[in-house]
Design a protein around this motif. Sequence first.
Motif, mmCIF file in Angstrom:
data_model
loop_
_atom_site.group_PDB
_atom_site.id
_atom_site.type_symbol
_atom_site.label_atom_id
_atom_site.label_comp_id
_atom_site.label_asym_id
_atom_site.label_seq_id
_atom_site.Cartn_x
_atom_site.Cartn_y
_atom_site.Cartn_z
ATOM 1 N N ARG A 8 0.855 -1.197 0.000
ATOM 2 C CA ARG A 8 0.000 0.000 0.000
ATOM 3 C C ARG A 8 0.888 1.242 0.000
ATOM 4 O O ARG A 8 0.601 2.238 0.654
ATOM 5 C CB ARG A 8 -0.919 -0.011 1.231
ATOM 6 N N THR A 10 -7.887 0.144 3.092
ATOM 7 C CA THR A 10 -8.680 -0.974 2.579
ATOM 8 C C THR A 10 -8.375 -1.286 1.117
ATOM 9 O O THR A 10 -9.058 -2.113 0.511
ATOM 10 C CB THR A 10 -10.178 -0.648 2.711
ATOM 11 N N ALA A 11 -7.362 -0.625 0.545
ATOM 12 C CA ALA A 11 -7.083 -0.772 -0.888
ATOM 13 C C ALA A 11 -5.673 -1.282 -1.148
ATOM 14 O O ALA A 11 -4.972 -0.796 -2.040
ATOM 15 C CB ALA A 11 -7.313 0.549 -1.604
#
Length: 337
Positions: free
Chosen positions: A305, A320-321
């Motif tokens: 991330r 959340t990605a």
Amino acid sequence: MKSKLLALGVAAACPLVALAQSTVTLYGIADIAVAVEDTGATGSSKRVVLNSGNQSSSRLGFRGIEDLGGGLKALFNLEAGVGLDTGATDAVFFGRRSVVGLEGPFGSLLLGREYSPIAGVAAATDILGQGFFGSNLSAFAANGLTRRVSNSVNYRTPSLGGLKASMMYGLGEQVTGPSLDLAGVALEYANGPLYLGAGYHVIERVAAGDDKEYVLGAGYKVGAFDIKANYLAADPAGSNNKFTQANLGASVAAGRGRVYANIQQSKLDTGAKGNGFVVAYSYPLSKRTNLYASYAALRNNSTGRFGLNSSSTSITPAATAAGSDPSVLAVGLRHSF
């Protein structure tokens, strides 16, 4: 008659006042760009924004120096960040730099909020000058390395044959809880086209052990080419989340302008990884003003991330990605004064 003498006295004093003020310099940078940003997250869309501080953070500063005689000088520097897109200042007005100190044959001693020893090495070995998206600023902004330190005491040696050292102690100033005192040192060697640097920090905690940070960097100029590389690491105490980043970049003159390129890899011990690259071009309109364009992209693995950072802005996937691949295209104007 008395009034005439008083007027003459005031007039005579004016040049002295002007002379005393001539050692204080007002300076700054105004940098703004139109950017197309994409976090790469599923379901997200690109957005067009106006960003301040892409190649260099927009700022306003004051610096001054007074000759005390015998080779001794007093100096100060106050520097504030400014957002050209909104006119806002940083939350801490002089948060970029706020120091006062003495300089002489012994070197310099500065007190206040200052850049850390590893920050100097990281900046000197970043081909992007810690500007443009994709610079090594992502190692500081999002991944824990310390760039500036408040309540710090700083000593820098004079250059001896191209070799100089910088030392810092940052006082945590906490009555309870972790002390967060920081001790740091850096060694730098510059001789003609060659630069070598290394820096190390220990962040002292009361109970959890000590955090460690370090950087190694090098640079070399060959004719119109400039090559720079660095390796940065942050190893927090009591954690398996050691962060490392490696950068390799080059630049070359292209007509009146200059082309820059950098490749970057960021990793965590947990297995998260991100590989990025950036290509940029700067074209001078004068000694103080230039146009620029840059494109940067980063590819994260399934648990990565990591994001892209320019001088004042960042594009980072949400918590959340994980696995998203951010990218950004920016075209801007920079003026220094």
